[in-house]
Design an enzyme around this catalytic site. Sequence first.
Site, PDB file in Angstrom:
ATOM      1  N   ASP A  17       0.836  -1.148   0.002  1.00 57.58           N
ATOM      2  CA  ASP A  17       0.027   0.045   0.247  1.00 57.58           C
ATOM      3  C   ASP A  17       0.905   1.198  -0.009  1.00 57.58           C
ATOM      4  O   ASP A  17       0.710   1.986   0.969  1.00 57.58           O
ATOM      5  CB  ASP A  17      -1.082  -0.001   1.126  1.00 57.58           C
ATOM      6  CG  ASP A  17      -1.772  -1.187   1.273  1.00 57.58           C
ATOM      7  OD1 ASP A  17      -2.077  -1.666   0.350  1.00 57.58           O
ATOM      8  OD2 ASP A  17      -2.015  -1.835   2.379  1.00 57.58           O
ATOM      9  N   GLU A 190     -11.616   1.127  -3.114  1.00 56.69           N
ATOM     10  CA  GLU A 190     -10.899   1.430  -1.808  1.00 56.69           C
ATOM     11  C   GLU A 190      -9.709   2.362  -2.464  1.00 56.69           C
ATOM     12  O   GLU A 190      -9.621   2.442  -3.747  1.00 56.69           O
ATOM     13  CB  GLU A 190     -10.300   0.355  -0.860  1.00 56.69           C
ATOM     14  CG  GLU A 190      -9.819  -0.742  -1.694  1.00 56.69           C
ATOM     15  CD  GLU A 190      -9.530  -2.024  -1.005  1.00 56.69           C
ATOM     16  OE1 GLU A 190     -10.535  -2.221  -0.028  1.00 56.69           O
ATOM     17  OE2 GLU A 190      -8.481  -2.756  -1.439  1.00 56.69           O
TER      18      GLU A 190
END
Length: 541
Positions: A17, A190
């Site tokens: 991420d 997301e």
Amino acid sequence: MEARTFKNPILPGCYADPSICRVGEDYYMVTSTFEYFPGVPIFHSKDLVNWRQLGHVLDRPSQLDLDGTPCSKGIYAPTIRYHEGTFYMVTTFVESATGARKNFYVTAHDPAGPWSDPHWLQDAPGIDPSLFFDDDGRCYYTGNRQPPGGQQYPKHMEIWLQELDLRTHQLVGPKISLWDGALKLAHAQEASHLYKIDGYYYLIIAEGGTGFTHSVTIARSERLTGPYEACKMNPILTHRHLGQQHPIANVGHADFVQTQNGDWWLVCLGSRPYGGHYRNLGRETFLAPFIWENGWPVVNPGKGIIETEMPRPSLPEHRWPTQPACDHFDSPTLRHEWNFIRTPRGEFWSLAKRPGYLRLKLKPETVMEEANPSFVGRRQQHIDFAARVAMEFSPQSEREAAGLVLLENTDFQYRMEISRGPGGGSALVIRLIQRREGTDTVLAEQAVPAEAGAGAAAGKAAELRERRLYMKVEAIGQSYSFYYAVQAEQWFALYENADGTILSVDVGGGFTGTYIGMYATAHGATSDNFADFDYFEYMPI
């Protein structure tokens, strides 16, 4: 001569991420850390290829309380941004097995820290928050949530926006729905980020989940609040069409950065499966260029995918001094690559009690339970590697053990440990234990030769020498082999060609890659005993 290409990933091992920002000629990047402490490593680069770790954003217990946090929960998807002299890092803390979560941000004037204690955000549902500073200086928060009208299909989420008041540290004004999918039935929307480029607001989103169908999509609007127009080329980046034999998989979760020369690059996560579709290294950080055509980004033009070798950015190459492969624990603090499992509680580790050694006190907790064991570990970062330690340890009972562990989570791991023999006798034994689906199996057990201290001086010196043991693991692909020595470099095989696939998220589940570390435990008992580690060496082979 400067290299003309670079190798992906730029951050190998479990650095998932990624988020990036530029300040002048300097680049800063952060990644997820889940249940490990300290949280959110922060990296610095001058050329987007070579990175040095400055430290961690969340390095104090007052910032990060991971007590009781299950495996693969904890800190998700941080975003880093810079505005008018201040760095901002916003992230999600997933605190329970049921997914209870809280969002917060911290600030700093120096990216190396110290960073502030958290500003917890009220009424901020969802995960993967990001911050955007508009031209007027106002700050906006984006995240994901279930659509107010309900989910129309499994994992259907939407991206929402709200203003963040930096004086009160809270969200203010209405929540505005921005986006609920680039394609029909694209799921798990997301990891959104907002940018303003050439008069348009661009919204990038991760869709398709963080596994094989992961992807990056994009939309734009002339107004911050929308409506947003989808790019007809969506997804602008994915590897799901390449099949499971491709060397890079589950690419997605991107963040954009523009260089001082005007070029555009993105960082994203991806994995390198090996030995089948097994991803022991977890989700790693990759880098790729993109250009703009007709107001939309085209990633790696002509190819459209992330490659293992790509042309370098047009920035002067800037390499950092490399750390030695072997850590002799001579510094007053642990090197930045080391982590604990959850927030460290109690004084169970020390670099000062015996200078030149890492001392681990035996705690009742083990690496088989969701607690804070006496463990110091680092990421596996290479498919082929060797790691070895020198340990001095005298177990006082059969319950006491210390050694080397390869950890996917509490239920999937290998432990190479020293303990007393059966019945608590004086003989030392070394064992290799495979833990699969929560069940321990002793794969090998070997008595440590009593003559380990032969040739040492009498008395205390001989006692210390007798309890010194060397341990090593070597991995070639999914074949992990374990060795021990009682004299330096005189290795004996304990167990060879163990199945490494149990250290993959594809077997053990969750989001993290394999960790390798040192640990010590009394298996539920209280103990004043300890293990001393003279060095830990990790290197690719």
